[in-house]
Design an enzyme around this catalytic site. Structure first.
Site, mmCIF file in Angstrom:
data_model
loop_
_atom_site.group_PDB
_atom_site.id
_atom_site.type_symbol
_atom_site.label_atom_id
_atom_site.label_comp_id
_atom_site.label_asym_id
_atom_site.label_seq_id
_atom_site.Cartn_x
_atom_site.Cartn_y
_atom_site.Cartn_z
ATOM 1 N N ASP A 75 0.792 -1.231 0.000
ATOM 2 C CA ASP A 75 0.000 0.000 0.000
ATOM 3 C C ASP A 75 0.823 1.280 0.000
ATOM 4 O O ASP A 75 0.349 2.323 -0.392
ATOM 5 C CB ASP A 75 -0.967 0.022 1.194
ATOM 6 C CG ASP A 75 -0.252 -0.109 2.535
ATOM 7 O OD1 ASP A 75 0.989 -0.136 2.548
ATOM 8 O OD2 ASP A 75 -0.945 -0.191 3.567
ATOM 9 N N ARG A 266 -5.202 4.280 6.147
ATOM 10 C CA ARG A 266 -5.478 3.980 4.748
ATOM 11 C C ARG A 266 -6.351 5.061 4.136
ATOM 12 O O ARG A 266 -6.924 5.916 4.817
ATOM 13 C CB ARG A 266 -6.175 2.614 4.624
ATOM 14 C CG ARG A 266 -5.339 1.429 5.117
ATOM 15 C CD ARG A 266 -4.085 1.233 4.294
ATOM 16 N NE ARG A 266 -4.401 1.072 2.888
ATOM 17 C CZ ARG A 266 -4.649 -0.110 2.310
ATOM 18 N NH1 ARG A 266 -4.579 -1.211 3.009
ATOM 19 N NH2 ARG A 266 -4.922 -0.184 1.028
ATOM 20 N N TYR A 275 0.184 -3.296 11.668
ATOM 21 C CA TYR A 275 1.181 -4.364 11.736
ATOM 22 C C TYR A 275 1.431 -4.657 13.214
ATOM 23 O O TYR A 275 1.714 -3.737 13.995
ATOM 24 C CB TYR A 275 2.489 -3.939 11.073
ATOM 25 C CG TYR A 275 2.417 -3.798 9.576
ATOM 26 C CD1 TYR A 275 2.599 -4.900 8.745
ATOM 27 C CD2 TYR A 275 2.191 -2.560 8.983
ATOM 28 C CE1 TYR A 275 2.547 -4.774 7.358
ATOM 29 C CE2 TYR A 275 2.135 -2.419 7.602
ATOM 30 C CZ TYR A 275 2.321 -3.530 6.804
ATOM 31 O OH TYR A 275 2.269 -3.403 5.441
#
Length: 645
Positions: A75, A266, A275
């Site tokens: 991403d 995002r 993560y």
């Protein structure tokens, strides 16, 4: 964007006029192609989009999956990659949709209560002036969509052939007596209607962009070598409700005993990627053996975030993985010692030749830079502009760049994991949070994608005249700056002229003399480049082509655009082109003095002497030379280019 050169036409100028090759091959792949690309990941689509711009090159791209990617794992889009997207014409669409990473924030254990976390620092994500474009976050599938659109709008209307599994390939080993298509590839149909059917394609060149388990790599005898950190990580894209105050910032959280978290907001304003550091793995243990579920990942994240809460409402995607950095011993099918003496015919790019941890956000970015490096070289050889020996520079340049990034990635991933390992009784000392923050700032150019510097080679000169333009370092990417276009006063970035069309650029930064006078160095070098038989512009441009079709010469003056008329510029800088001999008015620029953005000061260009900056088709600086270096210019291009008939 320029259009109407060869006649007026209506409609979207981004959709090129279809070429004679823009025909449907139907459901079957073609029997013969110039370039066969295996894999529709970021690397494969980058080179496909680049080659699709050339009507005279037959390109085919195949993919094992049955359709386009709908949800990607990668991403992060680095600043350098955004510069490349500008060259392909879709940077603005990515910027509009993506999340912009403006700051990175750091959290660590509270000294007064080690079970809690507190904010310990914040830094600007990208240093000022490093790039014209931001570091952004966007679903990999949407990046693919932009490339697919670019391919479909190209002269060749290129589309992937899906549901094809690569089986094997064979390369004719001797160039002597070799056929026009020396690589034979076998593909197996994977779709339900023709499952198991074998198709054979003969190609001049093959590019394997088929991932870490690459069949193309195995077929040429390449192996991935490296190590694993034996550390399990979970990753998830979630819609969640939380009282953690920095959830919309890129954030690194290091708890005292519960591991670490990296938060990546995002696109869209709500989704966030997390993560999560999980357990240390035993030697030779695979992460699959732990049977980690998404509930384990969520629970681990909740423990790290205390005293803050995390209520996950929906998981869009999740996975577990182990950190590893691996690299292939070669990026093409030639022997490492080049003892076979032939140019390469098969190449690998992206994850097929190097793998990274996700922590530095480099995997997708480095993969696309591999292909951007290779694409123009293949086009130059196939179009007869350059000798096949040029293709050897791909493996040499990109393997060195990949190794540097792997070394950085290994150290960065190690810093992120050490505190957790220390808490679990490991033998590594805990790294102070301030050291993490210092390392992040110090190595920001790696995460921005701008740290690559190619070594001297046939297409990258020595820095003997670097003092003439200290801000344009030979071997690094062209660092853009604001300018004003002389002909119409338009403010723009000089780097925007570096479109992905396979042409070399020669930027002439004028000396301090009046650029309209015949005695100026600018006028003299333009006369040489335009008329002298030894000039590379004359030597390598086909007689029937526009004068800038191979080497595109542009100039940057020192004076304000208010003080010079375009009509006083040399003909080389306002050439007649196309079927009607229309004049190209977009090759001369001046500093943006109104806004105090003088490119001569910003890039430390010698005002008295000026200079010549030679830029490769992949936007890297090949050479810095004096304006009067008439011997050096042709000798540089003679090393790899072929004189036009």
């Amino acid at each position: 964007m320029q259009f109407h050169l060869n006649g007026f036409h209506v409609g979207d100028p981004a959709i090129a006029k279809p070429s004679a090759r823009a025909r449907s091959y139907g459901d079957a792949v073609p029997d013969t192609v110039d370039v066969l690309i295996v894999g529709c990941g970021p690397a494969g689509l980058t080179i496909a989009a680049q080659l699709s711009a050339f009507p005279d090159i037959a390109t085919c791209i195949v993919e094992q999956k049955d359709g386009p990617l709908s949800l990607g794992q990668a991403d992060g889009v680095a600043c350098r990659t955004m510069e490349m997207f500008e060259a392909f014409g879709f940077r603005e669409r990515v910027e509009r949709e993506a999340y912009w990473v403006n700051e990175t924030r750091f959290w660590s254990a509270d000294d007064s209560d080690r079970s809690r976390i507190v904010r310990s620092g914040r830094v600007q994500d990208v240093e000022d002036g490093l790039s014209d474009f931001p570091h952004v976050i966007l679903n990999q599938a949407r990046v693919h969509d932009q490339y697919l659109r670019c391919m479909e709008n190209s002269p060749n209307r290129l589309k992937p052939h899906y549901a094809r599994r690569f089986l094997d390939l064979d390369v004719e080993r001797s160039d002597e007596g070799a056929s026009a298509y020396p690589v034979t590839v076998r593909l197996e149909r994977a779709g339900p209607e023709r499952r198991g059917q074998i198709e054979t394609v003969k190609a001049r060149y093959v590019v394997g962009c088929d991932g870490a388990r690459s069949g193309v790599r195995r077929a040429i005898g390449g192996t991935l070598a490296g190590d694993s950190a034996n550390q399990a990580w979970g990753v998830m894209d979630v819609l969640a409700v939380t009282d953690f105050p920095d959830v919309r910032f890129k954030t690194l959280i290091r708890s005292a005993e519960e591991g670490n978290i990296l938060i990546i907001p995002r696109e869209g304003g709500y989704l966030v990627r997390i993560y999560v550091e999980m357990d240390k793995l035993a030697e030779n243990e695979r992460v699959a053996a732990r049977n980690i579920t998404v509930d384990h990942v969520i629970a681990a994240a909740q423990r790290v975030l205390k005293p803050y809460t995390l209520d996950v409402k929906e998981v869009a995607w999740w996975s577990v993985y182990e950190i590893g950095q691996r690299i292939c011993d070669k990026f093409d099918d030639c022997a490492n010692d080049q003892s076979d003496g032939r140019p390469p015919r098969v190449f690998i790019a992206g994850d097929a030749c190097h793998t990274h941890s996700p922590k530095a956000g480099q995997g997708m970015n480095v993969s696309m830079q591999d292909s951007f490096n290779l694409g123009w070289k293949l086009a130059a050889v196939l179009r007869g502009h350059c000798a096949p020996s040029l293709l050897r520079t791909y493996s040499a340049e990109r393997r060195a760049a990949a190794q540097e990034l792997i070394d950085f990635d290994r150290e960065w991933a190690g810093l992120l994991s050490n505190s957790h390992q220390a808490a679990q009784g490991g033998n590594k000392p805990e790294v102070d949070q301030s050291e993490i923050q210092r390392y992040f700032v110090q190595h920001g150019r790696y995460t921005a994608g701008t740290a690559t510097r190619y070594k001297p080679s046939m297409i990258c000169g020595r820095a003997d005249h670097q003092h003439l333009a200290g801000g344009f370092e030979v071997g690094t990417r062209f660092h853009s700056a604001p300018v004003i276009r002389l002909a119409d006063g338009k403010p723009q970035r000089l780097g925007d002229t570096l479109v992905a069309d396979g042409r070399w650029r020669i930027f002439l930064f004028a000396d301090e003399a009046d650029a309209t006078l015949q005695c100026s160095r600018l006028q003299s070098v333009c006369a040489y480049l335009e008329s002298d038989p030894a000039s590379p512009v004359r030597r390598y441009t086909p007689a029937a082509s526009d004068i800038d079709s191979v080497l595109d010469v542009r100039a940057v003056l020192q004076q304000s655009h208010h003080t010079i008329d375009m009509s006083a510029m040399p003909d080389l800088l306002k050439p007649s082109k196309g079927r009607y001999g229309l004049i190209d008015y977009e090759k001369v620029f001046c500093p943006d003095l109104k806004n105090g953005a003088d490119i001569f000061d910003m890039r430390h260009i010698d005002r008295e002497k000026g200079c010549m900056v030679v830029v490769r088709p992949d936007q890297y600086i090949a050479q810095v030379l004096p304006l009067d270096a008439r011997d050096d210019v042709p000798s540089f291009f003679d090393a790899f280019m072929i004189a036009a008939a």
